[in-house]
Design an enzyme around this catalytic site. Structure first.
Site, PDB file in Angstrom:
ATOM      1  N   GLY A  30      35.486   8.546 -15.419  1.00 19.29           N
ATOM      2  CA  GLY A  30      34.331   9.543 -14.843  1.00 19.29           C
ATOM      3  C   GLY A  30      33.410   8.656 -13.828  1.00 19.29           C
ATOM      4  O   GLY A  30      32.927   7.237 -14.482  1.00 19.29           O
ATOM      5  N   VAL A  63      34.719   4.109 -16.569  1.00 19.80           N
ATOM      6  CA  VAL A  63      33.933   4.332 -15.783  1.00 19.80           C
ATOM      7  C   VAL A  63      33.622   4.236 -14.560  1.00 19.80           C
ATOM      8  O   VAL A  63      34.561   2.856 -14.152  1.00 19.80           O
ATOM      9  CB  VAL A  63      32.466   3.406 -15.717  1.00 19.80           C
ATOM     10  CG1 VAL A  63      31.357   4.520 -15.120  1.00 19.80           C
ATOM     11  CG2 VAL A  63      32.281   4.040 -17.290  1.00 19.80           C
ATOM     12  N   LYS A  64      34.159   4.502 -13.476  1.00 20.71           N
ATOM     13  CA  LYS A  64      34.960   5.313 -12.148  1.00 20.71           C
ATOM     14  C   LYS A  64      33.137   4.885 -10.872  1.00 20.71           C
ATOM     15  O   LYS A  64      31.931   4.330 -10.831  1.00 20.71           O
ATOM     16  CB  LYS A  64      35.440   5.976 -10.801  1.00 20.71           C
ATOM     17  CG  LYS A  64      36.492   6.059 -11.441  1.00 20.71           C
ATOM     18  CD  LYS A  64      37.054   7.291 -11.010  1.00 20.71           C
ATOM     19  CE  LYS A  64      37.077   7.251  -9.835  1.00 20.71           C
ATOM     20  NZ  LYS A  64      38.080   8.546  -9.182  1.00 20.71           N
ATOM     21  N   ILE A  65      33.764   2.867 -10.508  1.00 21.96           N
ATOM     22  CA  ILE A  65      33.025   2.091  -9.828  1.00 21.96           C
ATOM     23  C   ILE A  65      33.222   2.381  -8.468  1.00 21.96           C
ATOM     24  O   ILE A  65      34.694   1.451  -8.357  1.00 21.96           O
ATOM     25  CB  ILE A  65      31.999   0.738 -10.364  1.00 21.96           C
ATOM     26  CG1 ILE A  65      31.796   0.356 -11.785  1.00 21.96           C
ATOM     27  CG2 ILE A  65      31.727  -0.337  -9.650  1.00 21.96           C
ATOM     28  CD1 ILE A  65      30.717   1.701 -12.024  1.00 21.96           C
TER      29      ILE A  65
END
Length: 217
Positions: A56, A84-86
Site C-alpha cells: 500500500g 509500504v510503497k515509498i
C-alpha cells in the site's frame, strides 16, 4: 520467480488467488482511485484474500520524509503483511531508513535506473520496483535494467528483492524471469493471457471431439 497481482480490484484478486499462482498484491494511488473505494477498507479486504505481502502506497501528495514515516506507520498497522510503497526520492530514502530500523517493510517504487535501485537497497528497502514498461515506452530497455540490478545485487549479496513492475504482456513475464527478477507484479489481464495458447485450445477441442465420436455427447 514469484507472482504478485498489480491491482486494487478485489474480484480480480480473488480470481487470481483461486488459481493458486499469486503470493502477494501491489497497489498504488492510481489503482485505488480507479476502484473509487476507501483506501483502508480496500486494503483490509485484500488482506483477507491473499496471505502474503500487500503493498500500500503513501499518498501521492506526501513528499516530506517525516510525513511519509507517519503515514507508513499507519499503513503498517492495517495488517502484519503490509508493505509500504515509498517513491524513489531523497525524502523517500530518508523515510525508508527509519522504517527499516522499525521493522516496517518497504517497497521503493518508480525505479528507472540501477543507481536508484542500489540506493534504495542500501537505505534498507525490502523490495525495489523497476518499471520496465514505462522504460520501453521511451525507447529504453526495461529488461536490461532488471538484468543489471539483478547482477549488482548478486555481486554484493544484497537481500533486497526485485519486483518487476509495469509489466505489459506475457513476453515481459518470461523475460523478467530470465533476467533474474525475484517477483513480477502483473495485471490480471496478463495472468489471463499467460494461461492461453492456441494449440492448447485446439488440443482440448480435439480430445472433446474424439471422445464424443466414441461415447457421444
Amino acid at each position: 520467480m514469484k507472482f504478485f497481482i498489480d491491482t486494487a480490484n478485489v474480484d480480480e484478486i480473488k480470481k487470481a488467488n483461486d488459481m493458486g499462482v499469486i503470493c502477494g498484491v501491489t497497489t498504488n494511488p492510481s489503482l485505488i482511485a480507479k476502484e473509487g473505494r476507501d483506501f483502508k477498507k480496500t486494503i483490509e479486504e485484500i488482506t483477507t484474500i491473499v496471505d502474503g505481502p500487500i503493498s500500500g502506497e503513501v499518498k501521492a501528495t506526501t513528499v516530506k520524509a517525516e510525513d511519509m514515516i507517519a503515514e507508513a506507520r499507519e499503513i503498517a498497522k492495517i495488517h502484519k503483511n503490509m508493505v509500504v510503497k515509498i517513491p524513489m526520492t531523497v525524502e523517500g530514502l530518508k523515510a525508508v531508513k527509519v522504517l527499516s530500523k522499525e521493522g516496517i517493510k518497504t517497497n521503493v517504487t518508480l525505479i528507472f535506473s540501477a543507481n536508484q535501485a542500489l540506493l534504495a537497497a542500501r537505505a534498507g528497502a525490502t523490495y525495489v520496483s523497476p518499471f520496465i514498461g514505462r522504460l520501453d515506452d521511451i525507447s529504453m530497455d526495461g529488461l536490461e535494467l532488471i538484468r543489471t540490478i539483478s547482477e549488482i545485487f548478486a555481486t554484493h549479496a544484497i537481500e533486497t528483492e526485485i519486483i518487476s513492475a509495469s509489466v505489459r504482456h506475457p513476453i515481459h513475464v518470461t523475460e523478467c524471469a530470465l533476467a533474474g527478477a525475484d517477483i513480477a507484479t502483473v495485471p490480471y489481464s496478463v495472468i489471463e493471457q499467460m494461461t492461453k495458447h492456441p494449440l492448447t485450445d485446439q488440443g482440448i477441442e480435439k480430445f472433446k471431439k474424439d471422445y464424443e465420436a466414441v461415447f457421444g455427447k
